[in-house]
Design a protein around this motif. Structure first.
Motif, PDB file in Angstrom:
ATOM      1  N   GLY A  76      39.416  40.435  29.458  1.00  0.00           N
ATOM      2  CA  GLY A  76      39.787  39.093  29.900  1.00  0.00           C
ATOM      3  C   GLY A  76      39.458  38.870  31.367  1.00  0.00           C
ATOM      4  O   GLY A  76      38.314  39.046  31.796  1.00  0.00           O
ATOM      5  N   ALA A  77      40.474  38.517  32.147  1.00  0.00           N
ATOM      6  CA  ALA A  77      40.271  38.246  33.575  1.00  0.00           C
ATOM      7  C   ALA A  77      39.836  39.478  34.345  1.00  0.00           C
ATOM      8  O   ALA A  77      39.281  39.359  35.440  1.00  0.00           O
ATOM      9  CB  ALA A  77      41.559  37.685  34.180  1.00  0.00           C
ATOM     10  N   ALA A  78      40.082  40.677  33.801  1.00  0.00           N
ATOM     11  CA  ALA A  78      39.712  41.930  34.475  1.00  0.00           C
ATOM     12  C   ALA A  78      38.421  42.519  33.925  1.00  0.00           C
ATOM     13  O   ALA A  78      38.075  43.659  34.244  1.00  0.00           O
ATOM     14  CB  ALA A  78      40.841  42.943  34.352  1.00  0.00           C
ATOM     15  N   ALA A  79      37.689  41.781  33.109  1.00  0.00           N
ATOM     16  CA  ALA A  79      36.442  42.292  32.528  1.00  0.00           C
ATOM     17  C   ALA A  79      35.466  42.690  33.630  1.00  0.00           C
ATOM     18  O   ALA A  79      35.354  42.014  34.659  1.00  0.00           O
ATOM     19  CB  ALA A  79      35.816  41.225  31.625  1.00  0.00           C
ATOM     20  N   GLY A  80      34.774  43.801  33.415  1.00  0.00           N
ATOM     21  CA  GLY A  80      33.828  44.309  34.403  1.00  0.00           C
ATOM     22  C   GLY A  80      34.416  45.342  35.334  1.00  0.00           C
ATOM     23  O   GLY A  80      33.682  45.954  36.123  1.00  0.00           O
ATOM     24  N   LEU A  81      35.728  45.552  35.265  1.00  0.00           N
ATOM     25  CA  LEU A  81      36.392  46.528  36.122  1.00  0.00           C
ATOM     26  C   LEU A  81      36.815  47.753  35.321  1.00  0.00           C
ATOM     27  O   LEU A  81      37.086  47.677  34.125  1.00  0.00           O
ATOM     28  CB  LEU A  81      37.642  45.915  36.764  1.00  0.00           C
ATOM     29  N   THR A 113      32.935  52.549  46.007  1.00  0.00           N
ATOM     30  CA  THR A 113      33.885  51.775  46.791  1.00  0.00           C
ATOM     31  C   THR A 113      34.874  51.046  45.881  1.00  0.00           C
ATOM     32  O   THR A 113      34.461  50.383  44.930  1.00  0.00           O
ATOM     33  CB  THR A 113      33.144  50.746  47.650  1.00  0.00           C
ATOM     34  N   PRO A 114      36.185  51.162  46.126  1.00  0.00           N
ATOM     35  CA  PRO A 114      37.160  50.406  45.339  1.00  0.00           C
ATOM     36  C   PRO A 114      36.896  48.905  45.418  1.00  0.00           C
ATOM     37  O   PRO A 114      36.404  48.394  46.426  1.00  0.00           O
ATOM     38  CB  PRO A 114      38.493  50.784  45.993  1.00  0.00           C
ATOM     39  N   GLY A 123      46.332  34.202  43.744  1.00  0.00           N
ATOM     40  CA  GLY A 123      45.274  33.523  44.465  1.00  0.00           C
ATOM     41  C   GLY A 123      44.750  34.404  45.585  1.00  0.00           C
ATOM     42  O   GLY A 123      45.463  35.244  46.113  1.00  0.00           O
ATOM     43  N   GLY A 124      43.492  34.254  45.938  1.00  0.00           N
ATOM     44  CA  GLY A 124      42.926  35.082  46.980  1.00  0.00           C
ATOM     45  C   GLY A 124      42.228  36.295  46.410  1.00  0.00           C
ATOM     46  O   GLY A 124      42.023  36.420  45.201  1.00  0.00           O
ATOM     47  N   PRO A 125      41.852  37.241  47.271  1.00  0.00           N
ATOM     48  CA  PRO A 125      41.012  38.362  46.840  1.00  0.00           C
ATOM     49  C   PRO A 125      41.757  39.458  46.105  1.00  0.00           C
ATOM     50  O   PRO A 125      41.145  40.302  45.459  1.00  0.00           O
ATOM     51  CB  PRO A 125      40.464  38.900  48.166  1.00  0.00           C
ATOM     52  N   GLY A 126      43.081  39.499  46.206  1.00  0.00           N
ATOM     53  CA  GLY A 126      43.844  40.560  45.572  1.00  0.00           C
ATOM     54  C   GLY A 126      43.699  41.878  46.294  1.00  0.00           C
ATOM     55  O   GLY A 126      43.340  41.941  47.465  1.00  0.00           O
ATOM     56  N   SER A 127      43.939  42.967  45.576  1.00  0.00           N
ATOM     57  CA  SER A 127      43.930  44.297  46.156  1.00  0.00           C
ATOM     58  C   SER A 127      43.028  45.209  45.340  1.00  0.00           C
ATOM     59  O   SER A 127      42.723  44.936  44.175  1.00  0.00           O
ATOM     60  CB  SER A 127      45.359  44.859  46.206  1.00  0.00           C
ATOM     61  N   ALA A 128      42.618  46.317  45.955  1.00  0.00           N
ATOM     62  CA  ALA A 128      41.824  47.319  45.250  1.00  0.00           C
ATOM     63  C   ALA A 128      42.707  48.408  44.645  1.00  0.00           C
ATOM     64  O   ALA A 128      42.226  49.214  43.850  1.00  0.00           O
ATOM     65  CB  ALA A 128      40.802  47.951  46.200  1.00  0.00           C
ATOM     66  N   VAL A 129      43.976  48.443  45.034  1.00  0.00           N
ATOM     67  CA  VAL A 129      44.915  49.459  44.556  1.00  0.00           C
ATOM     68  C   VAL A 129      46.239  48.787  44.204  1.00  0.00           C
ATOM     69  O   VAL A 129      46.709  47.914  44.942  1.00  0.00           O
ATOM     70  CB  VAL A 129      45.163  50.551  45.626  1.00  0.00           C
ATOM     71  N   TYR A 130      46.820  49.203  43.092  1.00  0.00           N
ATOM     72  CA  TYR A 130      48.140  48.723  42.686  1.00  0.00           C
ATOM     73  C   TYR A 130      48.999  49.920  42.293  1.00  0.00           C
ATOM     74  O   TYR A 130      48.477  50.994  41.949  1.00  0.00           O
ATOM     75  CB  TYR A 130      48.033  47.752  41.505  1.00  0.00           C
ATOM     76  N   VAL A 131      50.312  49.739  42.349  1.00  0.00           N
ATOM     77  CA  VAL A 131      51.258  50.790  41.967  1.00  0.00           C
ATOM     78  C   VAL A 131      52.139  50.269  40.846  1.00  0.00           C
ATOM     79  O   VAL A 131      52.657  49.150  40.930  1.00  0.00           O
ATOM     80  CB  VAL A 131      52.110  51.234  43.170  1.00  0.00           C
ATOM     81  N   LEU A 194      40.919  50.356  41.412  1.00  0.00           N
ATOM     82  CA  LEU A 194      39.928  49.542  40.706  1.00  0.00           C
ATOM     83  C   LEU A 194      38.531  49.765  41.263  1.00  0.00           C
ATOM     84  O   LEU A 194      38.341  49.866  42.480  1.00  0.00           O
ATOM     85  CB  LEU A 194      40.282  48.056  40.835  1.00  0.00           C
ATOM     86  N   THR A 195      37.563  49.833  40.348  1.00  0.00           N
ATOM     87  CA  THR A 195      36.164  49.907  40.759  1.00  0.00           C
ATOM     88  C   THR A 195      35.302  49.438  39.601  1.00  0.00           C
ATOM     89  O   THR A 195      35.802  49.193  38.495  1.00  0.00           O
ATOM     90  CB  THR A 195      35.774  51.336  41.191  1.00  0.00           C
ATOM     91  N   THR A 196      34.007  49.299  39.844  1.00  0.00           N
ATOM     92  CA  THR A 196      33.090  48.838  38.796  1.00  0.00           C
ATOM     93  C   THR A 196      32.260  49.977  38.223  1.00  0.00           C
ATOM     94  O   THR A 196      31.413  49.737  37.354  1.00  0.00           O
ATOM     95  CB  THR A 196      32.145  47.763  39.357  1.00  0.00           C
TER      96      THR A 196
END
Length: 259
Positions: A76-81, A113-114, A123-131, A194-196
């Motif tokens: 869905g919205a996270a496709a490609g990751l 690179t994450p 909204g906005g770019p978000g983060s490369a890491v979540y907990v 997160l990375t590609t």
């Protein structure tokens, strides 16, 4: 503009240009909390990347704990990751001096690179890491607190972009922030990076006062560019802040009219 002012302006411009072009050695990554249910709605386990549970051991200590890792594919919205989930467990054991064991930090090579993503929908770019601390991520263990503590996450997470390789560092013990090491009997919250890029395996280095003598392996990304995680432009940040403020004002006005 007189000659002195022009020279000062030129000097300031050159200084700013040099500062902008100098890559930082260490980049601190923000790590907002994400619910287990939201993660599960966006990412699915990958059959070709079954979960890994690997023991580690410190000198003068029994088997000290485990490192767990699993790779997930975005939908869905996270496709490609791809989401790389890590979890650290510390057994309820003591070293030869009778001191309860713990983990101060952990590090592993991560060769892409994450990538930032707005998984919270803010909204906005978000983060490369979540907990994730409130539930189970994939086949990893349910987070658990050490006796007398709470479920722990790293006090800071750093990305180290080298010229040839990159690395991630997860820091628990931090005197400046007054945070404790990951204690005996604890299972940390899951750390999601997160990375590609797809995966391989890398050894994990863990630290406490006793040297590490058994190294576990965990999933790590491979094949992507090694560079800084992009930082949002100030204008973009101000734009998002203005948009959020406008939404808040509109809601307040609607509330007053309804009243």
């Amino acid at each position: 503009m007189n000659k002195i002012s022009y020279a000062l302006a030129m000097g300031a411009g050159l200084a700013l240009a040099q500062a902008a072009s100098a890559a930082p050695i260490v980049q601190q990554l923000d790590s907002p909390e994400l619910s287990a249910s939201t993660f599960s709605s966006l990412f699915k386990p990958i059959a070709d990347a079954p979960p890994i549970t690997a023991d580690y051991r410190f000198m003068n200590t029994p088997v000290t704990g485990v490192v767990q890792s699993q790779v997930f594919e975005g939908t869905g919205a996270a496709a490609g990751l791809y989401a790389y989930a890590y979890q650290f467990g510390v057994n309820d054991v003591s070293d030869g001096n009778g001191q309860s064991t713990s983990v101060n930090s952990a590090t592993l090579t991560f060769n892409s690179t994450p990538s930032r993503a707005d998984l919270l929908g803010a909204g906005g770019p978000g983060s490369a890491v979540y907990v994730v601390k409130d539930g189970q991520v994939g086949s990893l263990s349910l987070p658990a607190a050490a006796p007398g503590s709470v479920v722990q996450a790293p006090s800071s997470i750093a990305w180290l972009p080298g010229q040839k390789t990159g690395a991630l560092a997860f820091q628990y013990l931090d005197a400046a922030k007054e945070t404790d090491p990951l204690g005996a009997g604890a299972t940390s919250g899951a750390i999601v990076v997160l990375t590609t890029e797809k995966w391989n395996r890398q050894p994990v280095s863990l630290q406490n006062a006793n040297p590490q003598i058994t190294y576990p392996s965990a999933y790590s990304s491979e094949g992507g560019p090694i560079q800084e995680v992009p930082v949002p432009e100030p204008a973009a940040v101000l734009g998002w802040a203005g948009a959020l403020a406008a939404v808040a004002i509109a809601k307040a006005r609607r509330g007053r009219r309804a009243a």
